[in-house]
Structure formats: C-alpha cells, structure tokens
Write an enzyme that holds these catalytic residues in place. Sequence first.
Site, PDB file in Angstrom:
ATOM      1  N   ASN A  12       9.406  11.674   3.700  1.00 12.39           N
ATOM      2  CA  ASN A  12      10.323  12.150   2.663  1.00 12.39           C
ATOM      3  C   ASN A  12       9.682  13.378   2.012  1.00 12.39           C
ATOM      4  O   ASN A  12       8.747  13.244   1.228  1.00 12.39           O
ATOM      5  CB  ASN A  12      10.546  11.010   1.649  1.00 12.39           C
ATOM      6  CG  ASN A  12      11.343  11.463   0.442  1.00 12.39           C
ATOM      7  OD1 ASN A  12      11.928  12.552   0.428  1.00 12.39           O
ATOM      8  ND2 ASN A  12      11.378  10.627  -0.591  1.00 12.39           N
ATOM      9  N   LYS A  14      10.862  15.433  -0.094  1.00 15.66           N
ATOM     10  CA  LYS A  14      11.277  15.663  -1.494  1.00 15.66           C
ATOM     11  C   LYS A  14      11.584  17.153  -1.728  1.00 15.66           C
ATOM     12  O   LYS A  14      12.107  17.813  -0.838  1.00 15.66           O
ATOM     13  CB  LYS A  14      10.208  15.125  -2.449  1.00 15.66           C
ATOM     14  CG  LYS A  14       9.867  13.658  -2.160  1.00 15.66           C
ATOM     15  CD  LYS A  14       9.044  12.991  -3.219  1.00 15.66           C
ATOM     16  CE  LYS A  14       8.763  11.551  -2.803  1.00 15.66           C
ATOM     17  NZ  LYS A  14       8.070  10.774  -3.814  1.00 15.66           N
ATOM     18  N   HIS A  98      16.718   6.243  -4.021  1.00 20.41           N
ATOM     19  CA  HIS A  98      15.292   6.470  -4.264  1.00 20.41           C
ATOM     20  C   HIS A  98      15.019   6.348  -5.772  1.00 20.41           C
ATOM     21  O   HIS A  98      15.846   6.746  -6.590  1.00 20.41           O
ATOM     22  CB  HIS A  98      14.889   7.861  -3.760  1.00 20.41           C
ATOM     23  CG  HIS A  98      13.411   8.039  -3.750  1.00 20.41           C
ATOM     24  ND1 HIS A  98      12.706   8.343  -4.880  1.00 20.41           N
ATOM     25  CD2 HIS A  98      12.491   7.921  -2.749  1.00 20.41           C
ATOM     26  CE1 HIS A  98      11.417   8.410  -4.575  1.00 20.41           C
ATOM     27  NE2 HIS A  98      11.258   8.164  -3.289  1.00 20.41           N
ATOM     28  N   GLU A 100      13.262   8.001  -7.720  1.00 18.51           N
ATOM     29  CA  GLU A 100      13.344   9.259  -8.472  1.00 18.51           C
ATOM     30  C   GLU A 100      14.800   9.587  -8.811  1.00 18.51           C
ATOM     31  O   GLU A 100      15.096  10.128  -9.873  1.00 18.51           O
ATOM     32  CB  GLU A 100      12.680  10.393  -7.668  1.00 18.51           C
ATOM     33  CG  GLU A 100      11.156  10.266  -7.708  1.00 18.51           C
ATOM     34  CD  GLU A 100      10.435  10.795  -6.490  1.00 18.51           C
ATOM     35  OE1 GLU A 100      11.037  11.546  -5.698  1.00 18.51           O
ATOM     36  OE2 GLU A 100       9.250  10.432  -6.308  1.00 18.51           O
ATOM     37  N   GLU A 170       9.932   0.173  -2.469  1.00 13.43           N
ATOM     38  CA  GLU A 170       9.044   1.173  -3.046  1.00 13.43           C
ATOM     39  C   GLU A 170       8.784   0.840  -4.510  1.00 13.43           C
ATOM     40  O   GLU A 170       9.588   1.219  -5.382  1.00 13.43           O
ATOM     41  CB  GLU A 170       9.678   2.559  -2.948  1.00 13.43           C
ATOM     42  CG  GLU A 170       9.960   3.001  -1.533  1.00 13.43           C
ATOM     43  CD  GLU A 170       9.975   4.517  -1.428  1.00 13.43           C
ATOM     44  OE1 GLU A 170       9.128   5.071  -0.738  1.00 13.43           O
ATOM     45  OE2 GLU A 170      10.829   5.143  -2.083  1.00 13.43           O
ATOM     46  N   GLY A 176       3.692   8.206  -5.601  1.00  9.56           N
ATOM     47  CA  GLY A 176       3.049   9.447  -6.024  1.00  9.56           C
ATOM     48  C   GLY A 176       1.894   9.249  -6.992  1.00  9.56           C
ATOM     49  O   GLY A 176       1.397  10.197  -7.584  1.00  9.56           O
ATOM     50  N   SER A 215       2.573   5.750  -2.017  1.00  9.96           N
ATOM     51  CA  SER A 215       1.168   6.117  -1.768  1.00  9.96           C
ATOM     52  C   SER A 215       0.633   5.605  -0.427  1.00  9.96           C
ATOM     53  O   SER A 215      -0.517   5.188  -0.340  1.00  9.96           O
ATOM     54  CB  SER A 215       0.283   5.652  -2.924  1.00  9.96           C
ATOM     55  OG  SER A 215       0.637   6.334  -4.120  1.00  9.96           O
TER      56      SER A 215
HETATM   57  P1  PGA Z   1       4.529   8.840  -2.047  1.00  9.41           P
HETATM   58  O1  PGA Z   1       6.125   8.796  -2.103  1.00  9.41           O
HETATM   59  O2  PGA Z   1       4.139   8.478  -0.626  1.00  9.41           O
HETATM   60  O3  PGA Z   1       4.151  10.241  -2.407  1.00  9.41           O
HETATM   61  O4  PGA Z   1       4.035   7.834  -3.023  1.00  9.41           O
HETATM   62  C1  PGA Z   1       6.838   7.798  -1.440  1.00  9.41           C
HETATM   63  C2  PGA Z   1       8.317   7.981  -1.670  1.00  9.41           C
HETATM   64  O5  PGA Z   1       8.695   8.386  -2.774  1.00  9.41           O
HETATM   65  O6  PGA Z   1       9.145   7.738  -0.784  1.00  9.41           O
END
Ligand code: PGA
Length: 256
Positions: A12, A14, A98, A100, A170, A176, A215
């Site tokens: 992903n 982003k 997601h 976010e 997640e 992140g 992560s």
């Molecule tokens: P990350 O993001 O691996 O940077 O923690 C995962 C995601 O948001 O799908």
Amino acid sequence: MNAARTPLVCGNWKLHKTIAESLELATAIKNAVGPVRDVEVAIAPSFTALHAVGKRLEGSPVKLAAQNCHWEDKGAFTGEVAPPQLADVGCHYGIIGHSERRQLFGELDAGVALKLRALAKHKIVPIVCIGETLTERDAGEALARVGAQLDAAVADLDLAIARTLVLAYEPVWAIGTGRVTSPAQAEEVHHFLRGRLDARFGANATGIRILYGGSVKPDNAALLLQQPNVDGFLVGGASLVADDFLRIVRYRTGNS
Ligand code: PGA
C-alpha cells in the site's frame, strides 16, 4: 498460513511517489516477482499512477490494487474515483476501510459495506480493512471491535461475493508506528475472525484470506506468516523500498 489459501502480499503505497517513481518501483517488483509462484503479490499506487503502473504490469503476475473508491458508478461526486474507472485501468483489488480513511476522513462502516458491494459488482476483489485502536485494545475490546466491523461489512452479503473477499486485520496502533503486534497477538485476532467467517459463511469462507497489516518488515514477516490464520500482509512503509518489499514477499517456504 494455511495450505488451502495462497498467501497474498499487497503493498500500500499511500500518498507517495510520482508516476516516474511508481514505475521504477513497479518495474523492480515485476522483474523480481517473475519466478515466485506460491505467493500472490499486489501493489496499490496512488490514483494518478494506477494507469501507468497497470500498463507496466501487463503480462506479469503482480496485480494492481486501488487504495480506495467511491460506491457509486458515476455522478456528481467531486474528487471521487468509481469502481468502473478502477476496472478500466486494470485494478484487480480495491482496498477499502483503511484506518487512515476511517480516522482522518470520517469513513463509516456503512460506507465500507457499500464500497465492498460496488467493487464486487465490477469484479474487483475488495480488501476490507478492520482494526482496533489502542484505547479499544487496552480496554479489552479488540475482538469485539473487529467483530463488529466485520459484521457491518458483510451483513446480508451474497455468498458469491463473500467467497472472493480478502480481509486485512490492521491494529490502528501498529500502523506506521514500528509497533508490530506479536505473532501470538495477531494470531489471536485472526483466529477469532476466521471463526466468525466460518460461522457466517460456512464452507464458503474457506478461501477468504485474512491479511495482517501494521509495521510489517522483512525481519518480522516470517514469524507472522507462520501463524496458522495469517494469510499474508498489507504492507505500508516497507512496500516503498523494492528490496524490503521483496524480502517480505519471499518469506514463504519454497522461495529463496
Ligand atoms: P505500515 O502500514 O506497514 O506502514 O504500518 C500498513 C498499512 O497501513 O496498510
């Protein structure tokens, strides 16, 4: 990981990368992934790069994914992108719900449920993201929260659509942050979700993959994937560097 399900690793990207940068990364992944057969790989560039990256991936097993979509096919929805437009550029997967989107843009379970059906209508496989916040986890509510998010997404869902679904667990506190869930913590939730899917869809749920995201890095992927109910990953930060992403993809018996 369960032998009945081919693991999926989806990057992903982003809000990162120009078209040129996206093509560079996609090409590196495409070239390396060629011989890998027992893991499925997908990448989700930003909307502006989808078309170019889709063309670049033609003839490759690497699949194209969108990071979001609207639930209507067309109309007066300034700034939105519709599932038929995503199908038009060759998207195989669509990430929806997601954290976010939920946290920063106010997306609700009801919208995620609509998007799921809208993607499926255009033969795009939904990757439905769910996950609890740290407050919910600390309050002992993690399973209840993800259970409720799953139920809302799949309420009254057609079995034909359910069979194709991908879920992504997640935990919000692990995205992140560098704070990865322990393999045992991840497995506890994945096992719970698997049971919930089985109860809801019976044998139709067998092929539904439950990815872990938050992560994921080359050095923690192997142990996570050894958990019986972890069927792959949704990878953010580590998917932006070809070598890191490819090291995660290759954490699978049989790949070197
Ligand atoms: P990350 O993001 O691996 O940077 O923690 C995962 C995601 O948001 O799908």
